[in-house]
Design a protein around this motif. Sequence first.
Motif, short mmCIF file in Angstrom:
data_model
loop_
_atom_site.label_atom_id
_atom_site.label_comp_id
_atom_site.label_asym_id
_atom_site.label_seq_id
_atom_site.Cartn_x
_atom_site.Cartn_y
_atom_site.Cartn_z
N SER A 103 0.84 -1.20 0.00
CA SER A 103 0.00 0.00 0.00
C SER A 103 0.88 1.25 0.00
CB SER A 103 -0.94 0.01 1.21
OG SER A 103 -0.22 0.03 2.41
N GLU A 104 0.57 2.16 -0.90
CA GLU A 104 1.35 3.38 -1.05
C GLU A 104 0.57 4.61 -0.60
OE1 GLU A 104 3.94 5.34 -4.67
OE2 GLU A 104 1.86 4.78 -5.09
N TYR A 105 -0.76 4.55 -0.75
CA TYR A 105 -1.59 5.70 -0.41
C TYR A 105 -2.95 5.22 0.09
CZ TYR A 105 -4.85 9.58 -1.13
OH TYR A 105 -5.83 10.52 -0.96
N ASN A 107 -6.61 7.00 1.38
CA ASN A 107 -7.38 8.23 1.49
C ASN A 107 -8.04 8.28 2.88
OD1 ASN A 107 -9.22 10.38 1.25
ND2 ASN A 107 -9.47 10.01 -0.94
N GLY A 186 1.29 -0.64 -10.59
CA GLY A 186 0.39 0.13 -9.74
C GLY A 186 -1.03 -0.41 -9.80
N LYS A 188 -5.00 0.47 -8.06
CA LYS A 188 -5.75 1.38 -7.21
C LYS A 188 -7.25 1.13 -7.31
CE LYS A 188 -5.11 4.95 -10.76
NZ LYS A 188 -4.43 6.23 -11.05
N LEU A 190 -10.64 3.39 -7.19
CA LEU A 190 -10.95 4.80 -7.37
C LEU A 190 -12.41 5.02 -7.74
CD1 LEU A 190 -9.71 6.08 -10.84
CD2 LEU A 190 -9.92 3.66 -10.30
N ILE A 197 -8.97 8.82 -5.68
CA ILE A 197 -8.39 7.52 -5.33
C ILE A 197 -8.70 7.20 -3.87
CG2 ILE A 197 -6.26 6.21 -5.10
CD1 ILE A 197 -5.09 7.94 -7.34
N ILE A 199 -7.59 4.05 -2.41
CA ILE A 199 -6.38 3.37 -1.93
C ILE A 199 -5.53 2.97 -3.13
CG2 ILE A 199 -7.55 1.13 -1.84
CD1 ILE A 199 -5.81 0.53 0.67
N LYS A 200 -4.21 3.01 -2.94
CA LYS A 200 -3.30 2.67 -4.04
C LYS A 200 -2.21 1.74 -3.54
CE LYS A 200 -0.31 4.72 -7.57
NZ LYS A 200 0.22 5.99 -8.16
N TYR A 201 -1.91 0.73 -4.36
CA TYR A 201 -0.85 -0.23 -4.06
C TYR A 201 0.21 -0.13 -5.15
CZ TYR A 201 -4.34 -2.26 -0.92
OH TYR A 201 -5.28 -2.45 0.07
N PHE A 202 1.44 -0.52 -4.79
CA PHE A 202 2.55 -0.27 -5.70
C PHE A 202 3.65 -1.31 -5.51
CE2 PHE A 202 6.41 2.18 -6.95
CZ PHE A 202 6.02 2.54 -8.24
#
Length: 206
Positions: A103-105, A107, A186, A188, A190, A197, A199-202
């Motif tokens: 997980s990178e981000y 919200n 990447g 996400k 959204l 967005i 949640i974002k995974y990377f």
Amino acid sequence: MNKLICILLLFFNTSLFSYSQLYESDLYYLNKNEVLLYKILNWWSTVAHENSNEFCFSDIKVRSNKTVDLKYDKKTKILKISTKEKFADLISVFENKNTYLQSEYINKKYFKSLTNKKINNISTICLKNVSFNEYKRLNKIKNDIAFELEGKIVGLLSYSGKASFHSRGDFLRTCPKKIDQKFDIGFKILNIKTKEIFIKYFSKNN
């Protein structure tokens, strides 16, 4: 030039069948052009194109095109967001069961106490420590929620016939090695209307 012609033909074909069942599945974009990816993979897999590498390192984006399912467990506070069919089934994302996206981000407007850090499944996402109110808020807009995956083609796998986002495996078609080439992946969740967005995974330099 041949690559451009191929892409344009595939894009035109997608437009012709815009109301078909086929079009309702995941949407695939190659270098920002909407395509029928299975046709590209079939073309690449034939003996006549065994030395072709024109699709190597092309950018691929996949977006889910059907309403996602949301299932919430009040007792465990786990929210499961899933697609009705396997998402991005023409792409190999994970090299093995021990490969994850981190997980990178997150919200914080939607998830104040989310605890999950990594995933190894992009068809069903399990979010831990989600409140009931947070679930209700998302459930109201679930028709606008979509999955989105991005990466680069690094080869065609021999067993599954899938395009690979990772550089290890048994390949039917391999791409030339580039020391400085990055294979970032990447994923996400959204809102497709607002582009917000959740949640974002990377995965970096996969």
